[in-house]
Motif scaffolding. Structure first.
Motif, PDB file in Angstrom:
ATOM      1  N   ASN A  27       0.812  -1.210   0.000  1.00 22.98           N
ATOM      2  CA  ASN A  27       0.000   0.000   0.000  1.00 22.98           C
ATOM      3  C   ASN A  27       0.849   1.265   0.000  1.00 22.98           C
ATOM      4  OD1 ASN A  27      -2.773  -0.932   0.070  1.00 22.98           O
ATOM      5  ND2 ASN A  27      -2.322  -1.749   2.114  1.00 22.98           N
ATOM      6  N   SER A  28       2.119   1.131   0.318  1.00 27.96           N
ATOM      7  CA  SER A  28       2.997   2.295   0.391  1.00 27.96           C
ATOM      8  C   SER A  28       3.137   2.953  -0.973  1.00 27.96           C
ATOM      9  CB  SER A  28       4.381   1.877   0.894  1.00 27.96           C
ATOM     10  OG  SER A  28       4.308   1.308   2.183  1.00 27.96           O
ATOM     11  N   ALA A  29       3.462   4.244  -0.955  1.00 30.31           N
ATOM     12  CA  ALA A  29       3.675   4.981  -2.196  1.00 30.31           C
ATOM     13  C   ALA A  29       4.767   4.317  -3.020  1.00 30.31           C
ATOM     14  CB  ALA A  29       4.050   6.424  -1.886  1.00 30.31           C
ATOM     15  N   VAL A  30       4.579   4.311  -4.324  1.00 34.86           N
ATOM     16  CA  VAL A  30       5.507   3.610  -5.208  1.00 34.86           C
ATOM     17  C   VAL A  30       6.933   4.129  -5.039  1.00 34.86           C
ATOM     18  CG1 VAL A  30       4.934   5.162  -7.143  1.00 34.86           C
ATOM     19  CG2 VAL A  30       5.982   2.953  -7.587  1.00 34.86           C
ATOM     20  N   LYS A  31       7.099   5.411  -4.819  1.00 40.43           N
ATOM     21  CA  LYS A  31       8.452   5.952  -4.648  1.00 40.43           C
ATOM     22  C   LYS A  31       9.123   5.361  -3.411  1.00 40.43           C
ATOM     23  CE  LYS A  31      11.195  10.004  -3.792  1.00 40.43           C
ATOM     24  NZ  LYS A  31      11.225  11.274  -3.053  1.00 40.43           N
ATOM     25  N   LEU A  32       8.373   5.222  -2.330  1.00 34.56           N
ATOM     26  CA  LEU A  32       8.947   4.669  -1.108  1.00 34.56           C
ATOM     27  C   LEU A  32       9.327   3.202  -1.289  1.00 34.56           C
ATOM     28  CD1 LEU A  32       6.636   6.273   1.619  1.00 34.56           C
ATOM     29  CD2 LEU A  32       8.823   7.108   0.699  1.00 34.56           C
ATOM     30  N   LYS A  90       1.408   7.250  -5.782  1.00 32.31           N
ATOM     31  CA  LYS A  90       0.479   6.170  -6.119  1.00 32.31           C
ATOM     32  C   LYS A  90       0.826   4.911  -5.323  1.00 32.31           C
ATOM     33  CE  LYS A  90      -1.579   3.976 -10.185  1.00 32.31           C
ATOM     34  NZ  LYS A  90      -1.633   4.007 -11.660  1.00 32.31           N
ATOM     35  N   PRO A  91      -0.168   4.261  -4.686  1.00 30.52           N
ATOM     36  CA  PRO A  91       0.131   3.012  -3.976  1.00 30.52           C
ATOM     37  C   PRO A  91       0.761   1.997  -4.921  1.00 30.52           C
ATOM     38  CG  PRO A  91      -2.053   3.811  -3.396  1.00 30.52           C
ATOM     39  CD  PRO A  91      -1.573   4.671  -4.527  1.00 30.52           C
ATOM     40  N   ALA A  92       1.798   1.340  -4.438  1.00 34.13           N
ATOM     41  CA  ALA A  92       2.550   0.430  -5.302  1.00 34.13           C
ATOM     42  C   ALA A  92       1.667  -0.643  -5.920  1.00 34.13           C
ATOM     43  CB  ALA A  92       3.683  -0.210  -4.505  1.00 34.13           C
ATOM     44  N   LYS A  93       0.708  -1.159  -5.153  1.00 36.64           N
ATOM     45  CA  LYS A  93      -0.124  -2.253  -5.663  1.00 36.64           C
ATOM     46  C   LYS A  93      -1.063  -1.796  -6.768  1.00 36.64           C
ATOM     47  CE  LYS A  93      -3.837  -1.990  -2.201  1.00 36.64           C
ATOM     48  NZ  LYS A  93      -4.509  -2.741  -1.105  1.00 36.64           N
ATOM     49  N   GLN A  94      -1.221  -0.472  -6.946  1.00 40.08           N
ATOM     50  CA  GLN A  94      -2.080   0.052  -8.012  1.00 40.08           C
ATOM     51  C   GLN A  94      -1.306   0.356  -9.292  1.00 40.08           C
ATOM     52  OE1 GLN A  94      -4.530   3.328  -6.682  1.00 40.08           O
ATOM     53  NE2 GLN A  94      -5.138   2.267  -4.804  1.00 40.08           N
ATOM     54  N   VAL A  95       0.000   0.199  -9.249  1.00 40.58           N
ATOM     55  CA  VAL A  95       0.793   0.410 -10.462  1.00 40.58           C
ATOM     56  C   VAL A  95       0.532  -0.759 -11.409  1.00 40.58           C
ATOM     57  CG1 VAL A  95       3.116   0.691 -11.399  1.00 40.58           C
ATOM     58  CG2 VAL A  95       2.548   1.672  -9.166  1.00 40.58           C
ATOM     59  N   THR A  96       0.156  -0.463 -12.617  1.00 40.79           N
ATOM     60  CA  THR A  96      -0.217  -1.511 -13.566  1.00 40.79           C
ATOM     61  C   THR A  96       1.022  -2.207 -14.133  1.00 40.79           C
ATOM     62  OG1 THR A  96      -0.180  -0.071 -15.507  1.00 40.79           O
ATOM     63  CG2 THR A  96      -2.222  -0.135 -14.218  1.00 40.79           C
ATOM     64  N   ASP A  97       0.791  -3.385 -14.695  1.00 41.83           N
ATOM     65  CA  ASP A  97       1.893  -4.107 -15.328  1.00 41.83           C
ATOM     66  C   ASP A  97       2.478  -3.301 -16.485  1.00 41.83           C
ATOM     67  OD1 ASP A  97       1.614  -6.174 -13.561  1.00 41.83           O
ATOM     68  OD2 ASP A  97       0.581  -7.521 -14.949  1.00 41.83           O
TER      69      ASP A  97
END
Length: 269
Positions: free
Chosen positions: A151-156, A185-192
């Protein structure tokens, strides 16, 4: 703090001076750095230097009995000088070489480290590190698995050394901009699809930084004293409030994980 490209540039800078040399002795004017310099480091006398390698932001000077581990911390830098060069106030550690030169660690804030890793062992600081970003182990499948439930931000997540080493603040900002991904953006929401763009961008960004000599940071210089030049090509880092190079709108700057984060709210989704 020097990031992976700066540390790799330091490795490349000092390697020619250490290759095929013997470590005559280690002189410690100040042993209390971030951690106490262990006795095993000081005890290395007249040992052949086998190689100089890097793991994440750590430099490893490999000797028959083990490795001297160097970390530059917030303000540390290395220089190679003649052995009779007078030490300055913050020149804490000297590695005297058989060539008559010295590899000298200067560290104003003393957040750097000089540690020991015995042969066949892995130092606790290195034991749980993720893959190198320029290695084959850092691939799309690895990113997908690492991001899947975070759930953490993709940058983190990108800056988490358990996920991948060495993608520090500067290059996380740059890579996410080039890949068009919002850093919050939450990491788990980053698309393939986004991950497939991000992976090569990270590799390309770091490779370019290394090639051009590392980013110019206030406390960083190469072993020969020359600064890096990659800062000329930074697209977002340090440019908060300035126009986006792609769309012309002002870049947004926030604090994320206590670090400056710059992005284009229009170009990054």
């Amino acid at each position: 703090m020097p990031e992976l490209p700066e540390v790799e540039v330091s490795r490349q800078g000092i390697s020619p001076y250490l290759d095929n040399q013997r470590l005559v002795k280690v002189v410690a004017r100040q042993r209390q750095l971030r951690w106490w310099v262990p006795d095993e480091v000081i005890a290395q006398l007249d040992q052949p230097i086998l190689s100089v390698t890097r793991r994440a932001k750590y430099l490893l000077i490999q000797l028959p009995a083990g490795d001297i581990i160097l970390h530059l911390g917030m303000s540390g830098h290395l220089k190679v000088v003649p052995a009779d060069t007078p030490a300055t106030k913050h020149d804490h550690i000297d590695l005297l070489l058989s060539s008559g030169k010295v590899l000298r660690l200067n560290d104003t804030r003393r957040f750097g480290a000089v540690l020991w890793q015995a042969k066949g062992e892995v130092h606790p600081l290195l034991a749980s590190l993720g893959p190198e970003p320029l290695s084959d182990r850092f691939n799309l499948a690895h990113l997908q698995a690492a991001f899947a439930k975070r759930n953490s931000a993709v940058k983190l997540v990108l800056m988490d050394n358990h996920v991948v080493v060495g993608v520090g603040n500067i290059y996380a900002n740059e890579a996410l901009f080039k890949a068009g991904i919002l850093p919050t953006k939450p990491a788990k929401q980053v698309t393939d699809t986004q991950l497939a763009r991000l992976l090569p961008v990270i590799k390309e960004t770091l490779t370019a930084a290394i090639k051009q000599g590392g980013t110019t940071l206030k406390d960083f210089s190469q072993a020969d004293g020359k600064p890096g030049y990659f800062a000329q090509q930074l697209l977002v880092y340090g440019r908060g409030g300035q126009p986006c190079v792609s769309c012309g709108k002002d870049l947004t700057e926030i604090r994320l994980g206590q670090r400056s984060t710059v992005f284009c709210a229009s170009c990054q989704q």
